[in-house]
Write a protein that holds these residues in place. Structure first.
Motif, PDB file in Angstrom:
ATOM      1  N   LEU A  39      -5.150  -1.646   6.469  1.00 14.80           N
ATOM      2  CA  LEU A  39      -5.370  -0.266   6.028  1.00 14.80           C
ATOM      3  C   LEU A  39      -6.519   0.377   6.804  1.00 14.80           C
ATOM      4  CD1 LEU A  39      -3.405  -1.103   3.798  1.00 14.80           C
ATOM      5  CD2 LEU A  39      -4.899   0.068   2.153  1.00 14.80           C
ATOM      6  N   VAL A  51      -1.088   2.934   2.107  1.00 11.97           N
ATOM      7  CA  VAL A  51      -1.311   2.072   0.941  1.00 11.97           C
ATOM      8  C   VAL A  51      -0.641   0.710   1.094  1.00 11.97           C
ATOM      9  CG1 VAL A  51      -1.639   3.995  -0.643  1.00 11.97           C
ATOM     10  CG2 VAL A  51       0.658   3.093  -0.281  1.00 11.97           C
ATOM     11  N   SER A 153     -12.000   7.734   0.087  1.00  8.28           N
ATOM     12  CA  SER A 153     -10.568   7.712  -0.230  1.00  8.28           C
ATOM     13  C   SER A 153      -9.926   6.427   0.286  1.00  8.28           C
ATOM     14  CB  SER A 153      -9.872   8.933   0.379  1.00  8.28           C
ATOM     15  OG  SER A 153     -10.351  10.134  -0.185  1.00  8.28           O
ATOM     16  N   GLU A 156     -10.956   3.448  -1.942  1.00  8.45           N
ATOM     17  CA  GLU A 156     -10.187   3.330  -3.181  1.00  8.45           C
ATOM     18  C   GLU A 156      -8.883   2.572  -2.962  1.00  8.45           C
ATOM     19  OE1 GLU A 156      -9.614   7.255  -4.625  1.00  8.45           O
ATOM     20  OE2 GLU A 156     -11.740   7.604  -5.055  1.00  8.45           O
ATOM     21  N   LYS A 157      -8.256   2.774  -1.811  1.00  3.50           N
ATOM     22  CA  LYS A 157      -6.989   2.092  -1.521  1.00  3.50           C
ATOM     23  C   LYS A 157      -7.196   0.613  -1.230  1.00  3.50           C
ATOM     24  CE  LYS A 157      -4.682   5.961  -1.804  1.00  3.50           C
ATOM     25  NZ  LYS A 157      -5.821   6.864  -2.100  1.00  3.50           N
ATOM     26  N   CYS A 158      -8.413   0.238  -0.829  1.00  7.40           N
ATOM     27  CA  CYS A 158      -8.698  -1.157  -0.465  1.00  7.40           C
ATOM     28  C   CYS A 158      -9.287  -1.973  -1.608  1.00  7.40           C
ATOM     29  CB  CYS A 158      -9.665  -1.196   0.733  1.00  7.40           C
ATOM     30  SG  CYS A 158      -8.957  -0.617   2.288  1.00  7.40           S
TER      31      CYS A 158
END
Length: 301
Positions: A39, A51, A153, A156-158
């Motif tokens: 990512l 994602v 941002s 948050e996905k990681c």
């Protein structure tokens, strides 16, 4: 295709020191490690947040044999030449640039930021990514957006991937610590945030204040699409992530946030431009503030 950079994760303590670790736990942890790399690498190469790890474009991540006599796993990130954008070109000099040069720091700091901020180890954005980013943005207006809110941002996905990397420490307890490092010509350099029981507790446990408190500080980043950002609180001596409560998303509060951000950008940091906020604090088990929810803002007069 050429090898650009290598990252390693190593587990120590408990059984890991005797060359054994619980199989399922380490398999799950390596899946998280690969996803975190995928990512972050995709973001650097393509200026896009994804994602799912298989969506990675412009690079492949290869697993190298585990280092004999330890539980250290190395991933080789091989970048396709056509994918080298201005940002990627700067970042992947990490393989050759000295670690103490601006470009060397810039190279590993994006990866470092994601891990460290996720586990509660504050990294000074302005002294790592921010300083070099602003200089490059001046020279190239089309340079990708590396603002702190954009990196948050990606962070948050990681988060779920970083949690997986704790599994040998938390589930079977066949390790007590994990260290992530980036390969350099003179030897590996550890990222700021190592993983242990305390960092897992920081990630997994959050309590929210039942009553509002008042804090004062200056806005250092803001995302107009998500109503999130960071506010530097002198009392904490660091920027804190914030969310503007849904009921508070009115022109007055948003205007105060934007005005504070503008003052910060102009280096008006003498305290006269600080804003006061009514907030609910979100804290870790050790009472460290993880983020705040802003319900009302009082602008400086």
């Amino acid at each position: 295709m050429s090898s650009a950079v290598q990252f390693s994760i190593s587990y120590t303590g408990h059984n890991a020191d005797h060359n054994e670790i619980e199989f399922y736990d380490v398999a799950d942890a390596l899946t998280g490690f690969q996803r975190y790399l995928a990512l972050t690498t995709h973001f650097i190469l393509n200026d896009e947040i994804i994602v799912k790890a298989p969506a990675l474009k412009g690079a492949r991540i290869y697993a190298l044999p585990a280092q004999p006599g330890s539980w250290k796993f190395t991933a080789n990130i091989a970048v396709f030449g056509t994918a080298l954008t201005a940002l990627a070109g700067a970042v992947y000099q990490v393989g050759t640039a000295d670690k103490d040069t601006p470009v060397g720091n810039f190279g590993r700091s994006i990866y470092d930021y994601i891990i460290s901020e996720t586990v509660g180890v504050h990294v000074d954005y302005d002294k790592t990514i921010g300083e070099v980013y602003r200089e490059r943005k001046k020279r190239d207006p089309y340079f990708p957006d590396l603002s702190q809110s954009r990196l948050d941002s990606l962070l948050e996905k990681c988060e779920s991937s970083v949690a997986k990397m704790h599994r040998p420490i938390i589930a079977s307890k066949t390790a007590s610590k994990a260290t992530i490092s980036v390969g350099k010509p003179g030897g590996d350099v550890n990222l700021t945030g190592s993983l242990d029981r305390d960092t897992y507790d920081y990630m997994s446990y959050t309590t929210t204040d039942q009553k509002e408190v008042i804090v004062a500080g200056r806005i250092t980043s803001y995302n107009i699409n998500t109503f999130t950002g960071r506010i530097y609180l002198p009392a904490e001596k660091r920027p804190i992530a914030f969310t503007l409560a849904e009921f508070a998303r009115n022109p007055e509060n948003i205007g105060a946030i934007v005005a504070s951000l503008s003052a910060t950008a102009k280096d008006k940091i003498d305290g006269d431009n600080d804003i006061k906020c009514f907030v609910f604090r979100r804290k870790s088990r050790t009472e460290r503030i993880k983020s705040i929810v802003i319900s009302k803002i009082i602008s400086p007069r």
